[in-house]
Enzyme design. Sequence first.
Site, PDB file in Angstrom:
ATOM      1  N   ASN A  15      94.391 -87.855  44.275  1.00 44.92           N
ATOM      2  CA  ASN A  15      93.259 -88.139  43.237  1.00 44.92           C
ATOM      3  C   ASN A  15      91.924 -88.281  43.882  1.00 44.92           C
ATOM      4  OD1 ASN A  15      92.660 -88.145  40.418  1.00 44.92           O
ATOM      5  ND2 ASN A  15      92.380 -90.200  40.534  1.00 44.92           N
ATOM      6  N   LYS A  16      90.978 -88.601  43.181  1.00 40.70           N
ATOM      7  CA  LYS A  16      89.639 -88.935  43.738  1.00 40.70           C
ATOM      8  C   LYS A  16      89.592 -89.885  44.629  1.00 40.70           C
ATOM      9  CE  LYS A  16      86.642 -86.869  43.124  1.00 40.70           C
ATOM     10  NZ  LYS A  16      86.193 -85.934  43.993  1.00 40.70           N
ATOM     11  N   GLN A  43      80.748 -89.739  39.115  1.00 44.71           N
ATOM     12  CA  GLN A  43      81.600 -89.499  37.905  1.00 44.71           C
ATOM     13  C   GLN A  43      81.761 -90.753  37.010  1.00 44.71           C
ATOM     14  OE1 GLN A  43      82.727 -88.719  40.894  1.00 44.71           O
ATOM     15  NE2 GLN A  43      83.459 -86.477  41.211  1.00 44.71           N
ATOM     16  N   ARG A  74      84.655 -79.810  37.126  1.00 41.63           N
ATOM     17  CA  ARG A  74      85.499 -80.399  38.050  1.00 41.63           C
ATOM     18  C   ARG A  74      86.546 -81.113  37.030  1.00 41.63           C
ATOM     19  NH1 ARG A  74      84.635 -84.279  35.443  1.00 41.63           N
ATOM     20  NH2 ARG A  74      86.217 -85.771  36.635  1.00 41.63           N
ATOM     21  N   GLY A  75      87.430 -81.856  37.790  1.00 41.35           N
ATOM     22  CA  GLY A  75      88.439 -82.183  36.932  1.00 41.35           C
ATOM     23  C   GLY A  75      89.803 -81.395  37.010  1.00 41.35           C
ATOM     24  N   ALA A  76      90.683 -81.855  37.533  1.00 41.60           N
ATOM     25  CA  ALA A  76      91.857 -80.827  37.724  1.00 41.60           C
ATOM     26  C   ALA A  76      92.418 -79.805  36.628  1.00 41.60           C
ATOM     27  CB  ALA A  76      93.236 -81.458  38.294  1.00 41.60           C
ATOM     28  N   ASP A 114      94.846 -84.963  40.807  1.00 45.12           N
ATOM     29  CA  ASP A 114      94.531 -83.742  41.365  1.00 45.12           C
ATOM     30  C   ASP A 114      95.983 -82.767  41.561  1.00 45.12           C
ATOM     31  OD1 ASP A 114      92.142 -85.254  41.654  1.00 45.12           O
ATOM     32  OD2 ASP A 114      91.168 -83.103  41.281  1.00 45.12           O
ATOM     33  N   ARG A 163      88.807 -74.290  45.446  1.00 47.71           N
ATOM     34  CA  ARG A 163      88.936 -75.568  46.001  1.00 47.71           C
ATOM     35  C   ARG A 163      90.610 -75.916  46.244  1.00 47.71           C
ATOM     36  NH1 ARG A 163      86.299 -80.306  42.656  1.00 47.71           N
ATOM     37  NH2 ARG A 163      86.632 -81.217  44.853  1.00 47.71           N
TER      38      ARG A 163
END
Lengths: 343, 343
Positions: free
Chosen positions: A246-247, A195, A45-47, A236, A88
């Site tokens: 973002n998250k 996270q 995960r993580g762009a 993201d 995603r």
Amino acid sequence: MIPTIEWQENYVRMVDQRKLPRKVEWVTCRGYKDVIRAIQNMVIRGAPAIGVAAAMGMALGARSIRVKDPQAFIKRLQDIGRRMRDARPTAVNLRWAVERMLSLAKEYADRPAQEIKERLQEESQRILNEDIESNRTMGRNGAALVPQGAVILTHCNAGALATGGYGTALGVIRAAHERHKDIRVIADETRPWLQGLRLTAYELMADGIPVSVIADNAAGSLMRQKKIDLIITGADRIAANGDVANKIGTYQVAVLARTHKIPFYVAAPVSTIDPTLPNGDQIPVEERDPREIHTLGQTQLGPPQVIALNPAFDITPSKYVSAIITEKGVIRPPYRRAIRALF
Amino acid sequence: MIPTIEWQENYVRMVDQRKLPRKVEWVTCRGYKDVIRAIQNMVIRGAPAIGVAAAMGMALGARSIRVKDPQAFIKRLQDIGRRMRDARPTAVNLRWAVERMLSLAKEYADRPAQEIKERLQEESQRILNEDIESNRTMGRNGAALVPQGAVILTHCNAGALATGGYGTALGVIRAAHERHKDIRVIADETRPWLQGLRLTAYELMADGIPVSVIADNAAGSLMRQKKIDLIITGADRIAANGDVANKIGTYQVAVLARTHKIPFYVAAPVSTIDPTLPNGDQIPVEERDPREIHTLGQTQLGPPQVIALNPAFDITPSKYVSAIITEKGVIRPPYRRAIRALF
């Protein structure tokens, strides 16, 4: 640090980020479908990291194509690209990486399939290397914004594990630490996936950077008590006007930063900017499985049949963003113009 | 609903709120030390509920006193009161209940010890009954503030389980529901203890009130999307100027409410108001065990030796509070005058 993702002889392996830091386990992807699954299930995960994964997934996908006809080959690769891109919805790096791989394939369309396959594999490695390099440059650019002795709040994990290596937000933090700025980090634990607690704390502890974890609920209170000097998060997707996806939870951290007059910085590579979207409200926000909220492993935390809403991201309007730290420099409002100048 | 706490033949039993909703287990308190432990370990929580527990604990403590001399009896009871009052620092209802029990004992100091013991037990039951009654009145007072069809955000659990029964914030929600206001509730899960997910969702589902749980991180984003019409929380202590100590995360919800022009209401009995403190910054905020953040049951969630900060409460300055709903009416700014008028 553990490598987030790497190409092995004839497969790709990723460290399973759902299990860190308790277990260091590797997930082996032998085909592009394995990569799609790993992205969807948050093994990776993580762009920027899922951009790298998508690129390697495309290279794996290309290797599986049996047709020799160039046009048929490209068409098949485009099919794979569509599926990869849809793994995603929010992080634009996924689309960016797929498009870069497809355009390379088209460039070499007149060459033997075997050569295209090799080029694609090289290109995926180049995307990984470039990502690490741009994180380091971002770190240098961002470190200048970090005062001596600063306490930095970060949300989620925008570290080595979210990227090819080194990190975006944590890259800036690492660079400030390497420059002996005597910083301390407060990490939001970042529900529901934790996270911050699982990955950010783990990365920073491994590097000897002082870090304390808090429940996401404590961020505002710490700001009110003047215990936080600045905030850095990753992104993201960033729209053409500087709005940031973002998250989930990033938006409220940014609002609280504004209320308390604390700078709120976003660190992201140019590949995270989507100049095709005029503003953040056009960014698709993924709604994930409610079980991420009400179960932990095998444990049901809430009442049976409880309803949970689980948006994975939120949109922070650019008016709350003090600056965006990229590998091409630090940009400030008005963002529309600054972003146009980057492309 | 399950009774939060009740006096049995010769002991007090409480439902173990750490285990709800997965298991309904009872903790038996045969002496005042058991009650102190239950309060400290969060078997019972919520300011009004721990007030009731403290009262019953004082009654249990009185029964254990063997001396007959009235002065010695009172002195011994005062000792117990001091220990009871110090079980947790933030909720003022604890101190309030202890003082009420002590002053009753003093009133009856010239009577036989057996009679004092009986009076104290009756008084603890009266405190429980009054708490439920004042919740119902608070509900009536607060329901008037809830528009038809409203979506209400609440934080933590200020329900039947946090009180003698019915609830403060959830009392207002219950009263609005009973008046067919067609409301829906969004419950912050409320890390680290997940009272929103475990207790608020459970209570509301049992009453057939529509409820969805969110990660605390999603509250701001929902407000930005205009999906929340008003906010109601409870309180652990309210200073003379209307500043509110409540579960960690309340402050940031209040700031976000202000940013989005959403009313932010606090529901609390007058026993939660501490007129001796001029403002909220004098309210002691409990810092709890960091393991509440980085472990869940037997599971270590973060890296070994991770440092966590775990303030259990925060202070919301009264300027963010649209109104305080009490059993003696709804008060609005300026709070200092309104609170003085209540006493």
